[in-house]
Design an enzyme around this catalytic site. Structure first.
Site, PDB file in Angstrom:
ATOM      1  N   GLU A 100     -65.520  23.245 -14.455  1.00 57.74           N
ATOM      2  CA  GLU A 100     -66.617  22.776 -13.626  1.00 57.74           C
ATOM      3  C   GLU A 100     -67.275  21.548 -14.230  1.00 57.74           C
ATOM      4  O   GLU A 100     -67.181  21.291 -15.436  1.00 57.74           O
ATOM      5  CB  GLU A 100     -67.643  23.883 -13.419  1.00 57.74           C
ATOM      6  CG  GLU A 100     -68.245  24.378 -14.708  1.00 57.74           C
ATOM      7  CD  GLU A 100     -69.025  25.668 -14.525  1.00 57.74           C
ATOM      8  OE1 GLU A 100     -68.655  26.482 -13.663  1.00 57.74           O
ATOM      9  OE2 GLU A 100     -70.003  25.846 -15.255  1.00 57.74           O
ATOM     10  N   CYS A 113     -72.220  16.185 -16.421  1.00 56.24           N
ATOM     11  CA  CYS A 113     -71.915  17.077 -17.536  1.00 56.24           C
ATOM     12  C   CYS A 113     -70.509  17.619 -17.299  1.00 56.24           C
ATOM     13  O   CYS A 113     -70.250  18.230 -16.257  1.00 56.24           O
ATOM     14  CB  CYS A 113     -72.953  18.199 -17.564  1.00 56.24           C
ATOM     15  SG  CYS A 113     -72.646  19.423 -18.827  1.00 56.24           S
ATOM     16  N   CYS A 120     -63.748  29.144 -23.794  1.00 55.18           N
ATOM     17  CA  CYS A 120     -64.271  28.707 -25.097  1.00 55.18           C
ATOM     18  C   CYS A 120     -64.178  29.864 -26.085  1.00 55.18           C
ATOM     19  O   CYS A 120     -64.469  31.005 -25.739  1.00 55.18           O
ATOM     20  CB  CYS A 120     -65.729  28.266 -24.952  1.00 55.18           C
ATOM     21  SG  CYS A 120     -66.427  27.673 -26.513  1.00 55.18           S
ATOM     22  N   CYS A 124     -70.681  32.194 -28.397  1.00 56.61           N
ATOM     23  CA  CYS A 124     -72.152  32.198 -28.484  1.00 56.61           C
ATOM     24  C   CYS A 124     -72.686  33.302 -27.570  1.00 56.61           C
ATOM     25  O   CYS A 124     -72.254  33.431 -26.419  1.00 56.61           O
ATOM     26  CB  CYS A 124     -72.714  30.837 -28.081  1.00 56.61           C
ATOM     27  SG  CYS A 124     -72.032  29.491 -29.066  1.00 56.61           S
ATOM     28  N   CYS A 127     -74.121  32.659 -23.832  1.00 59.28           N
ATOM     29  CA  CYS A 127     -73.461  31.651 -23.002  1.00 59.28           C
ATOM     30  C   CYS A 127     -72.506  32.284 -21.999  1.00 59.28           C
ATOM     31  O   CYS A 127     -71.739  33.187 -22.330  1.00 59.28           O
ATOM     32  CB  CYS A 127     -72.691  30.697 -23.909  1.00 59.28           C
ATOM     33  SG  CYS A 127     -71.652  29.563 -23.002  1.00 59.28           S
ATOM     34  N   CYS A 344     -73.860  27.310 -17.331  1.00 59.52           N
ATOM     35  CA  CYS A 344     -72.468  26.872 -17.390  1.00 59.52           C
ATOM     36  C   CYS A 344     -71.545  28.089 -17.387  1.00 59.52           C
ATOM     37  O   CYS A 344     -71.832  29.115 -17.967  1.00 59.52           O
ATOM     38  CB  CYS A 344     -72.214  25.971 -18.597  1.00 59.52           C
ATOM     39  SG  CYS A 344     -72.248  26.788 -20.175  1.00 59.52           S
TER      40      CYS A 344
HETATM   41  S1  SF4 Z   1     -72.501  27.512 -25.853  1.00 58.09           S
HETATM   42 FE1  SF4 Z   1     -70.772  28.422 -24.714  1.00 58.09          FE
HETATM   43  S2  SF4 Z   1     -69.390  26.715 -24.234  1.00 58.09           S
HETATM   44 FE2  SF4 Z   1     -70.798  26.012 -25.854  1.00 58.09          FE
HETATM   45  S3  SF4 Z   1     -69.715  26.476 -27.783  1.00 58.09           S
HETATM   46 FE3  SF4 Z   1     -70.988  28.269 -27.358  1.00 58.09          FE
HETATM   47  S4  SF4 Z   1     -69.630  29.685 -26.212  1.00 58.09           S
HETATM   48 FE4  SF4 Z   1     -68.684  27.644 -26.167  1.00 58.09          FE
END
Ligand code: SF4
Length: 358
Positions: A100, A113, A120, A124, A127, A344
């Site tokens: 996206e 963005c 990923c 985190c 997220c 996101c």
């Molecule tokens: S915030 Fe989300 S997209 Fe960014 S590095 Fe951490 S897990 Fe990955």
């Protein structure tokens, strides 16, 4: 150029190539090198979908190129526009994977963005994107494609895209070769011509890659996802902190600022009762000390799969006051896209659910 003299194109993706590389390809095939610069210009400035639309080329060249160097544009699967103009696209890549991109209208210059990986691995805790493990890296051409979609949309709206943030799905510094190539592609004046200073790359804190990025000496803005003022909390929120704790991260950030002359930004998502107390604000001030940086407080968008709640506006403002009073540049990020799924990764997962439903 005679089709027989054209090199085979098996691994050659023109969307990931700089003008000089396209010029070299043309020269190898006995064409003048300026055709390579035209190639780049028509791919990006004119956004052609097909070689047959490159009207400055003779017909025989257009046919030969279509056969030997096919390229695949991304497809827009869905588009959502919020009342404030924030626009979010779910895009399908050539192999069917989805990412996206989000258009952010600003008074000081519109930004897009973009994503740098499919999924990923950084994990985190707050997220949405990290809920899908990395499937693969995007190549530089796929990053450019996201800019092309945003650029075309901006032109239709009478707006001007001037900035690119690498803050979508993925850890950009986990894909640094392609990210650096993308910087040079998007900066190229024959295409979008976006200044390095208008490019921002975020990282969860991959210290060795920050040093490597600094060696490139491109004056892009480095935005570090900090989110905690001490190692214990940061490790809870961001597993990467185990490998690269705060002392190492701050040293790398300082090196980046010295090498590039750019002020580093620290991102801090405000999570109620987790990292938003005034004592934590004071610890953040002590951590950053006299570092020439900017702190961006981010009102957090809830993600159903995560237990956190956003801090109240009053708490965010009180935190801001503590940081500012210490002489550190600090702002609250404007909340955008409230009427669309703005965290996101959310759109991608919803889209997948819809596609896999009978
Ligand atoms: S915030 Fe989300 S997209 Fe960014 S590095 Fe951490 S897990 Fe990955």
């Amino acid at each position: 150029m005679h089709p027989a003299t054209l090199p085979q194109a098996s691994s050659f993706n023109p969307l990931s190539r700089l003008p000089e590389e396209l010029a070299q390809k043309m020269e190898e095939a006995g064409e003048p090198s300026f055709r390579g610069r035209q190639w780049f210009e028509w791919l990006w400035r004119h956004g052609v979908l097909d070689y047959r639309a490159i009207s400055v080329w003779p017909a025989r060249l257009r046919e030969a190129m279509a056969e030997r160097f096919p390229f695949s544009r991304v497809a827009v699967v869905t588009q959502q526009t919020a009342t404030d103009g924030t626009t979010k696209w779910l895009l399908r890549l050539a192999d069917g994977e989805r990412v996206e991109a989000v258009y952010l209208p600003h008074r000081w210059g519109d930004a897009v963005c973009i994503s740098t990986q499919v999924g990923c691995n950084m994990g985190c805790r707050f997220c949405a994107s990290g809920l899908v493990k990395r499937i693969r890296n995007l190549d530089a051409g796929e990053m450019m494609e996201q800019v092309r979609v945003a650029h075309a949309w901006a032109e239709r709206q009478g707006r001007r895209l001037t900035r690119v943030d690498l803050m979508g799905i993925g850890e950009p510094l986990d894909n640094l070769d392609q990210v650096e190539r993308f910087f040079d592609l998007v900066h190229e004046p024959l295409g979008f011509g976006i200044s390095y200073r208008h490019l921002t790359v975020s990282t969860s804190g991959l210290v060795p890659a920050i040093y490597r990025l600094a060696e490139g000496a491109r004056p892009v803005t480095l935005a570090i996802s900090l989110h905690a003022p001490d190692d214990a909390l940061r490790t809870r929120l961001m597993p990467v902190n185990r490998a690269y704790p705060l002392a190492q991260l701050l040293a790398a950030a300082r090196h980046y600022a010295e090498r590039t002359g750019r002020r580093v930004t620290f991102e801090y998502a405000m999570l109620e009762g987790v990292n938003d107390s005034l004592d934590q604000a004071r610890r953040l001030v002590r951590l950053l000390g006299h570092f020439p940086c900017h702190v961006n407080l981010i009102p957090w968008n809830p993600v159903p799969e995560h237990p956190f709640r956003p801090s109240s506006r009053r708490q965010v403002e009180a935190f801001l006051e503590v940081v500012q009073a210490a002489g550190i540049s600090c702002t609250i990020r404007r909340e955008m896209g409230q009427t669309i799924e703005a965290a996101c990764g959310q759109l991608r997962r919803r889209g997948e659910e819809a596609w896999t439903s009978p």
